[in-house]
Design an enzyme around this catalytic site. Structure first.
Site, PDB file in Angstrom:
ATOM      1  N   LYS A  35       0.846  -1.199   0.000  1.00 35.67           N
ATOM      2  CA  LYS A  35       0.000   0.000   0.000  1.00 35.67           C
ATOM      3  C   LYS A  35       0.881   1.249   0.000  1.00 35.67           C
ATOM      4  CE  LYS A  35      -2.383   1.529   3.707  1.00 35.67           C
ATOM      5  NZ  LYS A  35      -2.096   2.976   3.784  1.00 35.67           N
ATOM      6  N   ASP A  62      -3.171   4.222  -2.356  1.00 31.52           N
ATOM      7  CA  ASP A  62      -4.079   4.696  -1.301  1.00 31.52           C
ATOM      8  C   ASP A  62      -4.095   6.222  -1.317  1.00 31.52           C
ATOM      9  OD1 ASP A  62      -5.611   4.951   1.003  1.00 31.52           O
ATOM     10  OD2 ASP A  62      -3.941   4.517   2.360  1.00 31.52           O
ATOM     11  N   LEU A  63      -4.702   6.782  -2.365  1.00 21.05           N
ATOM     12  CA  LEU A  63      -4.735   8.250  -2.487  1.00 21.05           C
ATOM     13  C   LEU A  63      -6.115   8.818  -2.162  1.00 21.05           C
ATOM     14  CD1 LEU A  63      -2.456   8.777  -5.639  1.00 21.05           C
ATOM     15  CD2 LEU A  63      -1.838   8.777  -3.222  1.00 21.05           C
ATOM     16  N   LYS A  64      -7.086   7.956  -1.940  1.00 20.95           N
ATOM     17  CA  LYS A  64      -8.444   8.379  -1.509  1.00 20.95           C
ATOM     18  C   LYS A  64      -8.950   9.577  -2.295  1.00 20.95           C
ATOM     19  CE  LYS A  64      -7.716   6.762   3.259  1.00 20.95           C
ATOM     20  NZ  LYS A  64      -6.253   6.665   3.347  1.00 20.95           N
ATOM     21  N   HIS A  66     -11.209  12.269  -4.015  1.00 22.30           N
ATOM     22  CA  HIS A  66     -12.503  12.893  -3.673  1.00 22.30           C
ATOM     23  C   HIS A  66     -12.529  14.224  -4.417  1.00 22.30           C
ATOM     24  CE1 HIS A  66     -15.475  14.179  -0.239  1.00 22.30           C
ATOM     25  NE2 HIS A  66     -15.922  14.487  -1.446  1.00 22.30           N
ATOM     26  N   ASP A  67     -13.258  14.264  -5.525  1.00 22.31           N
ATOM     27  CA  ASP A  67     -13.235  15.461  -6.370  1.00 22.31           C
ATOM     28  C   ASP A  67     -14.459  15.418  -7.270  1.00 22.31           C
ATOM     29  OD1 ASP A  67     -12.232  17.730  -7.873  1.00 22.31           O
ATOM     30  OD2 ASP A  67     -10.218  17.139  -7.250  1.00 22.31           O
ATOM     31  N   ILE A  68     -14.536  16.305  -8.248  1.00 26.52           N
ATOM     32  CA  ILE A  68     -15.680  16.253  -9.161  1.00 26.52           C
ATOM     33  C   ILE A  68     -15.575  14.948  -9.964  1.00 26.52           C
ATOM     34  CG2 ILE A  68     -15.975  18.761  -9.281  1.00 26.52           C
ATOM     35  CD1 ILE A  68     -14.610  18.678 -12.035  1.00 26.52           C
ATOM     36  N   PRO A  69     -16.725  14.407 -10.395  1.00 27.60           N
ATOM     37  CA  PRO A  69     -16.716  13.082 -11.021  1.00 27.60           C
ATOM     38  C   PRO A  69     -15.703  12.939 -12.168  1.00 27.60           C
ATOM     39  CG  PRO A  69     -18.968  13.719 -10.535  1.00 27.60           C
ATOM     40  CD  PRO A  69     -18.107  14.918 -10.196  1.00 27.60           C
ATOM     41  N   ASN A  70     -15.621  13.936 -13.037  1.00 26.57           N
ATOM     42  CA  ASN A  70     -14.715  13.801 -14.177  1.00 26.57           C
ATOM     43  C   ASN A  70     -13.258  13.690 -13.724  1.00 26.57           C
ATOM     44  OD1 ASN A  70     -14.308  13.857 -17.136  1.00 26.57           O
ATOM     45  ND2 ASN A  70     -13.114  15.674 -16.612  1.00 26.57           N
ATOM     46  N   THR A  71     -12.889  14.506 -12.752  1.00 30.48           N
ATOM     47  CA  THR A  71     -11.495  14.492 -12.275  1.00 30.48           C
ATOM     48  C   THR A  71     -11.155  13.143 -11.640  1.00 30.48           C
ATOM     49  OG1 THR A  71     -11.553  16.866 -11.946  1.00 30.48           O
ATOM     50  CG2 THR A  71      -9.887  15.659 -10.703  1.00 30.48           C
ATOM     51  N   THR A 126     -11.594   6.131  10.120  1.00 27.75           N
ATOM     52  CA  THR A 126     -11.725   5.702  11.522  1.00 27.75           C
ATOM     53  C   THR A 126     -11.232   6.788  12.472  1.00 27.75           C
ATOM     54  OG1 THR A 126      -9.715   4.455  11.185  1.00 27.75           O
ATOM     55  CG2 THR A 126     -11.740   3.198  11.229  1.00 27.75           C
ATOM     56  N   ARG A 187      -3.558  -6.333  14.375  1.00 22.95           N
ATOM     57  CA  ARG A 187      -2.328  -6.552  15.140  1.00 22.95           C
ATOM     58  C   ARG A 187      -2.191  -8.023  15.530  1.00 22.95           C
ATOM     59  NH1 ARG A 187      -1.019  -2.754  13.313  1.00 22.95           N
ATOM     60  NH2 ARG A 187      -0.141  -0.838  14.103  1.00 22.95           N
ATOM     61  N   GLY A 216       1.016  -2.702   8.726  1.00 21.81           N
ATOM     62  CA  GLY A 216       2.243  -1.950   8.493  1.00 21.81           C
ATOM     63  C   GLY A 216       3.314  -2.245   9.513  1.00 21.81           C
ATOM     64  N   ARG A 217       3.258  -1.503  10.641  1.00 22.79           N
ATOM     65  CA  ARG A 217       4.367  -1.559  11.601  1.00 22.79           C
ATOM     66  C   ARG A 217       4.665  -2.926  12.206  1.00 22.79           C
ATOM     67  NH1 ARG A 217       2.071   3.619  14.463  1.00 22.79           N
ATOM     68  NH2 ARG A 217       0.227   2.666  13.503  1.00 22.79           N
TER      69      ARG A 217
HETATM   70  O1  C5P Z   1       1.300   0.348  10.908  1.00 21.19           O
HETATM   71  P1  C5P Z   1      -0.158   0.024  10.834  1.00 21.19           P
HETATM   72  O2  C5P Z   1      -0.433  -1.460  10.706  1.00 21.19           O
HETATM   73  O3  C5P Z   1      -0.956   0.676  11.946  1.00 21.19           O
HETATM   74  O4  C5P Z   1      -0.608   0.685   9.453  1.00 21.19           O
HETATM   75  C1  C5P Z   1      -1.936   0.668   9.028  1.00 21.19           C
HETATM   76  C2  C5P Z   1      -2.069   1.410   7.744  1.00 21.19           C
HETATM   77  O5  C5P Z   1      -3.456   1.514   7.435  1.00 21.19           O
HETATM   78  C3  C5P Z   1      -1.538   2.832   7.748  1.00 21.19           C
HETATM   79  O6  C5P Z   1      -1.062   3.115   6.434  1.00 21.19           O
HETATM   80  C4  C5P Z   1      -2.750   3.664   8.073  1.00 21.19           C
HETATM   81  O7  C5P Z   1      -2.671   4.956   7.552  1.00 21.19           O
HETATM   82  C5  C5P Z   1      -3.833   2.875   7.363  1.00 21.19           C
HETATM   83  N1  C5P Z   1      -5.166   3.083   7.880  1.00 21.19           N
HETATM   84  C6  C5P Z   1      -5.524   2.853   9.203  1.00 21.19           C
HETATM   85  N2  C5P Z   1      -6.803   3.068   9.603  1.00 21.19           N
HETATM   86  C7  C5P Z   1      -7.715   3.445   8.713  1.00 21.19           C
HETATM   87  C8  C5P Z   1      -7.383   3.650   7.389  1.00 21.19           C
HETATM   88  C9  C5P Z   1      -6.085   3.439   6.989  1.00 21.19           C
HETATM   89  O8  C5P Z   1      -4.708   2.485  10.008  1.00 21.19           O
HETATM   90  N3  C5P Z   1      -8.958   3.599   9.099  1.00 21.19           N
END
Ligand code: C5P
Length: 242
Positions: A35, A62-64, A66-71, A126, A187, A216-217
């Site tokens: 991601k 993961d750029l999310k 959110h803009d006008i539909p065409n863009t 979240t 986790r 991630g971490r």
């Molecule tokens: O390191 P970690 O496992 O917490 O990373 C989770 C990833 O998911 C991060 O890139 C975080 O920005 C993303 N994320 C999140 N909660 C969300 C949406 C995305 O933790 N609701």
């Protein structure tokens, strides 16, 4: 559905190409999808997607949008040309925005084409509380907004949503099983909770009906990231075999 490896999305949350390369060299073979978020993409651009692909991984942009539909439709076509496996938009952008994106992708890469990316919508971040929603004029509880926006995304032709593991049941109730749910906030028992508040183990996230897990971490901060990924995969495989 895919194997555990293809369902594991590693959050490549680094801010430069050298660190991305370091993780990318070690993880393909252990993780299917990487991601790439706003910080890394803004700094390094499409090169980071190619870096992942050259090493046998797939990209989740993961750029999310959110803009006008065409863009959004035009940005989505660029994501498709980059060859990413999945990318996302904010469902709050509305039905027309998502439907126009789906139509644009359909035209270039119809359903069933293996190169078609998975189109995901974010329902409610979240990090948002009910107070956050009230500040922008939304007076409904999050437990109402999440399934409402998920259903809107499904009706617009999107393939799935990104949501907290706790929301999977609410989403399945209104969208059924034929709709993908991608969950961060996961986790494994061996990892620290970091700043995640409502966490779920990989096995429980899959048991609750999640299709893909974003982690991630627990991988990037481990002494041996490939070993950490393998331990997560084992837990996922065991849960999938139940
Ligand atoms: O390191 P970690 O496992 O917490 O990373 C989770 C990833 O998911 C991060 O890139 C975080 O920005 C993303 N994320 C999140 N909660 C969300 C949406 C995305 O933790 N609701």
């Amino acid at each position: 559905m895919n194997s555990a490896r293809q369902r594991l999305i590693f959050a490549l949350d680094v801010d430069n190409l050298a660190d991305a390369r370091g993780l990318d060299d070690r993880l393909p073979g252990h993780v299917g999808v990487f991601k790439i978020g706003k910080q890394l993409f803004t700094r390094c651009g499409p090169e980071v997607v190619r870096l992942v692909q050259e090493r046998g991984g797939e990209g989740f942009l993961d750029l999310k949008y959110h803009d006008i539909p065409n863009t959004v439709a035009m940005a989505g076509l660029e994501a498709l040309r980059l060859g990413v496996r999945m990318f996302n938009v904010h469902a709050l952008g509305g039905f027309e925005m998502m439907a126009k994106l789906v139509a644009a992708v359909d035209e270039v890469c119809p359903r069933g084409n293996p190169d078609r990316p998975i189109l995901l919508a974010v329902t409610t971040l979240t990090s948002s509380t009910e107070e956050t929603l009230r500040q922008v004029g939304i007076d409904r509880p999050i437990s109402v907004m999440v399934p409402k926006l998920a259903r809107l995304a499904k009706d617009a032709g999107m393939d799935g949503v990104v949501a907290s593991p706790q929301e999977v049941g609410l989403i399945r109730d209104v969208c059924g099983d034929d709709f993908l749910v991608v969950t961060p906030g996961v986790r494994p028992a061996f990892a620290s909770q970091d700043d995640q508040q409502r966490i779920t183990t990989p096995a429980d996230a899959l048991r609750s009906g999640a299709d893909y897990l974003v982690i991630g971490r627990p991988i990037s901060a481990a002494a041996d990231p490939a070993l950490a990924a393998d331990m997560i995969l084992q837990e996922m495989q065991d849960a999938l075999a139940e």
